[in-house]
Design a protein around this motif. Structure first.
Motif, PDB file in Angstrom:
ATOM      1  N   ARG A 172       0.854  -1.268   0.059  1.00  0.00           N
ATOM      2  CA  ARG A 172      -0.125   0.117  -0.136  1.00  0.00           C
ATOM      3  C   ARG A 172       0.794   1.210  -0.088  1.00  0.00           C
ATOM      4  NH1 ARG A 172      -2.470  -0.955   5.500  1.00  0.00           N
ATOM      5  NH2 ARG A 172      -0.463  -1.569   5.918  1.00  0.00           N
ATOM      6  N   SER A 194       1.093  -2.218  -6.140  1.00  0.00           N
ATOM      7  CA  SER A 194       0.760  -1.494  -4.993  1.00  0.00           C
ATOM      8  C   SER A 194      -0.713  -0.817  -5.061  1.00  0.00           C
ATOM      9  CB  SER A 194       1.630  -0.093  -4.952  1.00  0.00           C
ATOM     10  OG  SER A 194       3.014  -0.458  -4.853  1.00  0.00           O
ATOM     11  N   GLN A 195      -1.433  -0.875  -3.797  1.00  0.00           N
ATOM     12  CA  GLN A 195      -2.558  -0.205  -3.938  1.00  0.00           C
ATOM     13  C   GLN A 195      -2.355   1.366  -3.509  1.00  0.00           C
ATOM     14  OE1 GLN A 195      -5.455  -0.871  -0.650  1.00  0.00           O
ATOM     15  NE2 GLN A 195      -5.413  -2.862  -1.259  1.00  0.00           N
ATOM     16  N   ALA A 258      -0.919   2.916   4.892  1.00  0.00           N
ATOM     17  CA  ALA A 258      -0.199   2.464   4.186  1.00  0.00           C
ATOM     18  C   ALA A 258       0.935   1.879   4.717  1.00  0.00           C
ATOM     19  CB  ALA A 258      -0.054   3.608   3.046  1.00  0.00           C
TER      20      ALA A 258
END
Ligand SMILES: Cc1cc2nc3c(=O)[nH]c(=O)nc-3n(C[C@H](O)[C@H](O)[C@H](O)COP(=O)(O)OP(=O)(O)OC[C@H]3O[C@@H](n4cnc5c(N)ncnc54)[C@H](O)[C@@H]3O)c2cc1C
Length: 473
Positions: A172, A194-195, A258
């Motif tokens: 994240r 990745s988010q 994150a």
């Protein structure tokens, strides 16, 4: 003290400084190049080269994901992008071999690695050495601006100087800042797995660009699953148990969590280490102002590149440096900086967003609407874009109405940066848009959209006048 003398001293071995040092050495000048730490500067180490290398890997990952759209069924699909950042670093190392002290020495350039600071307008101190030269060039670039957000400085956030050192693609990632750097990296990391959450204080991302172009990019980001928080400023950042927590002042907006946080909210000129006061060189927080010849207020001290306040591009730094180099070599003659040629801008998202000259909005501030024309061609009308399933972009060209002199252009397309060169060539060579209508463009290229825009001068501006006249008759 013992002061070693040179004919030219260049401070900063980045895009601008290298052009001057290499050119002056080739012309037989005794040149000293002083570099704080990273030969090649931002572009090679933390900017263009690593970001474009990352984007190349991200494009491959995205192409795999989109295979089905193109009629290709992958039997099973998953990927591991662990090696991507290693690949990026290998490319940086390869480029650096042409810019390191050993390579520069072969070209006749003496180097010192250390921070240069002025003792007086003519003498510099590096490490414990004193050096002076008839001409000094400041090419010290810029550094990432860190906004004052509660808690931010106590966290291990990333900037463009550290993100390419990661060992793996974060699961994240928060990207703070949706300017060119933030947008390019947000999309690349998202495509690599990745988010990504992208936060921007303006209501539109890439807010310095044409709003329709920025909307195109925004739509693409949303389609790819990048979470956007626009028109919002982070209020507080915390780092607990290997996790970032970012909150906004409005408690209604959810807390963002994150594994990594990238800060990309702007740049500041690298003036702090130079002790410019000792040289009596004027500067502001925007950089060192220079005159039409690239000179600071001290006529023997020049400034080039990001440190002069922008535009913050490698090609702008190099172009400025080439003019200053000519002046240094042709003394007492001086060459003016190339101010008349507009600097092209490219953001390497996918699609790319490329622009040059005035935007439509800026044109309207300078000219009456009846004096300009805007020619817009969507890529849905371009055969190459249709065959490639890439119809999301457009070509927009703004001209003086009758002469069709090009004032500016914005292109959103897979290789908009390459397409834009046709427009910058036309502006540079004073070629009005109408002349591009008779230029043979190979079929089927994306650039045919530029010819279609040129055709519109006749269709949209000239023919309607004849039609009106005919009606009157
Ligand atoms: C992530 C990212 C992506 C980018 N992508 C692009 C792109 O695709 N295309 C593009 O055109 N531009 C891009 N840029 C911008 C580009 O990198 C810069 O505009 C360019 O590097 C500026 O060149 P410069 O010579 O002014 O400074 P730099 O290349 O930064 O070089 C300055 C050098 O001076 C040194 N220095 C500083 N102070 C001192 C001192 N006191 N003594 C000695 N040395 C000193 C620094 O260590 C540095 O090596 C990007 C930037 C970033 C951050």
């Amino acid at each position: 003290v013992n002061v070693k003398k040179y004919s030219i001293i260049v401070i900063g071995a980045g895009a601008g400084g290298l052009v001057i040092a290499k050119g002056a050495a080739k012309a037989g000048k005794k040149v000293l190049l002083i570099e704080k730490a990273h030969y090649g500067g931002d572009c090679t180490n933390f900017g263009c080269i690593p970001s474009k290398s990352l984007i190349a890997s991200a494009d491959v990952a995205f192409a795999l994901r989109k295979a089905k759209t193109y009629g290709i069924e992958l039997n099973s699909f998953s990927f591991d992008a662990t090696q991507v950042l290693e690949r990026v670093r290998c490319i940086v190392e390869k480029v650096k071999t042409t810019e390191d002290p050993a390579a520069l020495s072969k070209e006749g350039i003496e180097t010192i690695t250390g921070i240069a600071e002025f003792i007086d307008p003519h003498i510099l101190k590096v490490n414990n050495l004193f050096v002076s030269a008839k001409k000094i060039v400041i090419a010290t670039g810029s550094y990432p601006f860190i906004p004052s957000i509660e808690g931010l400085n106590e966290t291990p956030f990333l900037t463009n100087e550290t993100i390419f050192l990661l060992n793996s693609i974060p699961k994240r990632l928060i990207v703070m800042g949706a300017g060119p750097i933030g947008c390019e990296l947000a999309q690349a990391f998202s495509r690599l797995g990745s988010q990504v959450t992208l936060i921007h204080s303006h209501d539109e991302l890439l807010n310095k660009e044409d709003p329709i172009a920025a909307q195109c990019i925004q739509k693409q980001f949303e389609k790819e699953g990048i979470k956007l928080f626009l028109g919002l400023r982070a209020h507080k950042v915390e780092f607990k148990e290997q996790e970032f927590f970012l909150s906004f002042s409005d408690p209604q907006i959810a807390l963002i969590k994150a594994d990594q946080l990238l800060v990309a909210v702007g740049r500041r000129p690298n003036v702090n280490d130079l002790k410019l006061e000792a040289a009596k060189v004027h500067y502001t927080e925007k950089g060192i102002p220079v005159d039409v010849y690239g000179r600071t207020n001290q006529p023997h001290i020049y400034g080039v590149g990001d440190v002069t306040g922008g535009p913050l591009f490698t090609h702008a730094a190099e172009n400025q440096a080439r003019s200053v180099l000519t002046s240094l070599l042709l003394l007492p003659f001086k060459k003016k900086l190339d101010k008349r040629q507009p600097v092209p801008r490219v953001t390497y998202t996918d699609p790319e967003l490329a622009s040059v000259g005035l935007s439509e909005q800026d044109t309207l501030k300078r000219y009456h609407p009846s004096k300009i024309a805007v020619y817009y061609v969507p890529l849905s009308e371009n055969d190459r874009a249709l065959t490639a399933d890439r119809t999301e972009g457009f070509v927009k060209i703004i001209t003086k109405k009758w002469s069709s002199k090009i004032l500016g252009a914005t292109i959103v397309a897979p290789r908009a940066g390459e397409m834009l060169c046709q427009i910058t060539t036309a502006i540079h060579g004073n070629i009005p848009l109408r002349k591009l209508a008779s230029l043979i463009h190979p079929y089927p290229t994306y650039s045919l959209a530029i010819r279609k825009a040129a055709d519109l001068w006749l269709k949209q501006t000239i023919l309607p006048i004849f039609m009106k006249k005919r009606k009157k008759l």
